[in-house]
Design a protein around this motif. Structure first.
Motif, PDB file in Angstrom:
ATOM      1  N   GLY A 131       0.791  -1.232   0.000  1.00  0.00           N
ATOM      2  CA  GLY A 131       0.000   0.000   0.000  1.00  0.00           C
ATOM      3  C   GLY A 131       0.819   1.276   0.000  1.00  0.00           C
ATOM      4  N   ARG A 132       2.148   1.169  -0.013  1.00  0.00           N
ATOM      5  CA  ARG A 132       2.990   2.366   0.143  1.00  0.00           C
ATOM      6  C   ARG A 132       4.120   2.467  -0.872  1.00  0.00           C
ATOM      7  N   GLU A 133       4.622   1.320  -1.291  1.00  0.00           N
ATOM      8  CA  GLU A 133       5.850   1.330  -2.095  1.00  0.00           C
ATOM      9  C   GLU A 133       5.505   1.154  -3.577  1.00  0.00           C
ATOM     10  N   ILE A 134       5.776   2.174  -4.373  1.00  0.00           N
ATOM     11  CA  ILE A 134       5.433   2.150  -5.799  1.00  0.00           C
ATOM     12  C   ILE A 134       6.486   1.349  -6.571  1.00  0.00           C
ATOM     13  N   LEU A 135       6.045   0.286  -7.213  1.00  0.00           N
ATOM     14  CA  LEU A 135       6.970  -0.540  -8.001  1.00  0.00           C
ATOM     15  C   LEU A 135       6.855  -0.212  -9.488  1.00  0.00           C
ATOM     16  N   ALA A 136       5.681   0.255  -9.877  1.00  0.00           N
ATOM     17  CA  ALA A 136       5.474   0.650 -11.276  1.00  0.00           C
ATOM     18  C   ALA A 136       4.341   1.662 -11.329  1.00  0.00           C
ATOM     19  N   ASP A 137       4.448   2.579 -12.275  1.00  0.00           N
ATOM     20  CA  ASP A 137       3.483   3.678 -12.350  1.00  0.00           C
ATOM     21  C   ASP A 137       3.403   4.122 -13.815  1.00  0.00           C
ATOM     22  N   GLU A 138       2.480   3.538 -14.560  1.00  0.00           N
ATOM     23  CA  GLU A 138       2.394   3.817 -16.005  1.00  0.00           C
ATOM     24  C   GLU A 138       1.108   4.581 -16.313  1.00  0.00           C
ATOM     25  N   ILE A 139       1.242   5.593 -17.146  1.00  0.00           N
ATOM     26  CA  ILE A 139       0.050   6.344 -17.566  1.00  0.00           C
ATOM     27  C   ILE A 139       0.118   6.562 -19.076  1.00  0.00           C
ATOM     28  N   ILE A 140      -0.959   6.174 -19.765  1.00  0.00           N
ATOM     29  CA  ILE A 140      -1.090   6.531 -21.179  1.00  0.00           C
ATOM     30  C   ILE A 140      -2.317   7.439 -21.252  1.00  0.00           C
ATOM     31  N   SER A 141      -2.089   8.695 -21.619  1.00  0.00           N
ATOM     32  CA  SER A 141      -3.173   9.678 -21.579  1.00  0.00           C
ATOM     33  C   SER A 141      -3.745   9.932 -22.965  1.00  0.00           C
ATOM     34  N   ALA A 165      -4.147   1.440  -6.422  1.00  0.00           N
ATOM     35  CA  ALA A 165      -3.504   0.294  -5.772  1.00  0.00           C
ATOM     36  C   ALA A 165      -3.389   0.531  -4.269  1.00  0.00           C
ATOM     37  N   ALA A 166      -3.127   1.786  -3.861  1.00  0.00           N
ATOM     38  CA  ALA A 166      -3.001   2.098  -2.422  1.00  0.00           C
ATOM     39  C   ALA A 166      -4.332   1.868  -1.710  1.00  0.00           C
ATOM     40  N   GLU A 167      -5.417   2.351  -2.300  1.00  0.00           N
ATOM     41  CA  GLU A 167      -6.735   2.111  -1.700  1.00  0.00           C
ATOM     42  C   GLU A 167      -7.117   0.640  -1.866  1.00  0.00           C
ATOM     43  N   GLY A 168      -6.717   0.047  -2.978  1.00  0.00           N
ATOM     44  CA  GLY A 168      -6.971  -1.382  -3.208  1.00  0.00           C
ATOM     45  C   GLY A 168      -6.341  -2.220  -2.102  1.00  0.00           C
TER      46      GLY A 168
END
Ligand code: KG4
Ligand code: ZN
Length: 349
Positions: free
Chosen positions: A27-37, A313-316
């Motif tokens: 819930g805290r550590e970002i391992l991947a963060d992808e955005i296609i806008s 993912a954090a709320e998940g």
């Protein structure tokens, strides 16, 4: 089922024009963060076109997911659950994420977690400060909501005040349009405001501490009337001054009420989330007041204030840890009243 403290959650967000896929551990550590806008595809229409957004999500969701696994260096089997925004947002856009998440959860035999978008925005604060724990008071200011919320525990929230009409982000978008600024409105108004002075007295709404509610329709109308009247009379005016004056009228009140609500609750930790919390003027006001008043302020980086997959993912993770799983009959919801959104089990409203 055994809950894992360091559970790895895949977060999928497709409620508007961003196809965002993230992988977050514990819930805290970002391992991947992808955005296609798909934002650039909407510019010439002056706002998000739902059909275009849905099509863009369909084209991007697989790619964003592959990129996320590659960035994290993980395989499908390394995740513990698939979390997805099921509402609120554009129905067709949400359906793309929900359908994809269901397919993935079913194929991988992993639990599916339904995440409410608004709770995602609140949970972004946990990514910004890994030591943050409730209770705290948070400002939620997005395109659809404006509220001050008492986060009593990870799953208990109380709305202390909310907008009676338009949301702050909505007012920014409307003012952008009347000033001839292109979509997305908020960042463009902020940019223009930097060149202007606070010289026009637009009404500050519901000021004072008698209520923590907000109202933006009067301010919005007053800016629209000002611009139209000047234009009709052929009088010159400074669009930058309009932007700066509107911005301070719209945002000072958010900072005022966040701190006074926290003071009333006897809480010394405040946070903020939602697209409007990416605004530099608001961020400075919040930081200045927090320092002055001796508050701890948790302000997610700009990219975690606007829509992203990490907050989902954090709320998940919170829902996963509470054992709140969704069935494969999960459906997307276009609108969810704020009070329902903040109640217990997400996905069960
Ligand atoms: O949270 P968000 O990305 O999506 C929703 O859940 O609505 O918020 C989008 C809203 C839009 O109304 C946008 O104009 C506003 O946030 N916004 C801003 C800024 N960046 C985004 N408003 C003011 N200043 C900004 N820099
Ligand atoms: Zn949002």
């Amino acid at each position: 089922m055994q809950l894992k403290k360091d559970a790895v959650i895949l977060g999928i967000e497709t409620s508007c024009d961003e196809t965002a896929v993230s992988i977050v551990r514990g819930g805290r550590e970002i391992l991947a963060d992808e955005i296609i806008s798909s934002a650039t595809e909407h510019v010439r229409f002056g706002g998000v076109v739902p059909e275009i957004a849905s099509r863009a999500h369909t084209e991007a969701v697989q790619e964003a997911t592959s990129r996320a696994f590659a960035a994290a260096g993980l395989g499908f089997d390394d995740i513990d659950a698939v979390a997805v925004t099921y509402g609120a947002g554009l129905l067709g856009a949400l359906l793309v994420g929900v359908s994809y998440a269901k397919g993935l959860a079913y194929a991988l035999d992993k639990p599916l977690v339904a995440v409410n978008h608004i709770r995602g925005h609140i949970a972004a604060a946990y990514l910004a400060d890994k030591t943050l724990e409730p209770p705290f008071v948070t400002l939620l200011a997005s395109g659809g909501h404006t509220a001050v919320i008492f986060v009593k525990s990870y799953t208990e929230h109380e709305v202390l005040g909310s907008t009676l009409d338009d949301a702050a982000g909505e007012a920014f978008d409307k003012v952008a349009r009347v000033l001839g600024l292109s979509y997305p409105g908020g960042p463009n108004v902020e940019k223009l405001a930097r060149e202007g002075k606070k010289s026009i007295a637009f009404p500050a709404m519901l000021k004072g501490t008698h209520t923590f509610d907000f109202s933006y329709s009067g301010l919005k109308t007053s800016v629209v009337n000002y611009v139209h009247t000047k234009s009709q009379k052929g009088e010159e005016f400074s669009a930058a001054d309009v932007a700066a004056s509107f911005q301070s009228a719209a945002l000072d009140v958010l900072a005022d009420k966040l701190f006074s609500a926290a003071e009333k609750c006897g809480i010394k930790t405040v946070a903020a989330g939602g697209g409007v919390a990416a605004n530099g003027y608001l961020r400075e006001e919040l930081s200045r007041r927090a320092a002055e008043k001796g508050f701890k302020l948790v302000l997610p980086e700009r990219r975690y204030c606007t829509d992203n997959g990490c907050m989902i993912a954090a709320e998940g993770y919170i829902q996963y840890s509470s054992g709140n799983f969704a069935g494969l009959d999960l459906n997307a919801k276009a609108s969810i009243p704020l009070k329902n959104a903040l109640r217990g089990g997400a996905g069960k409203e």
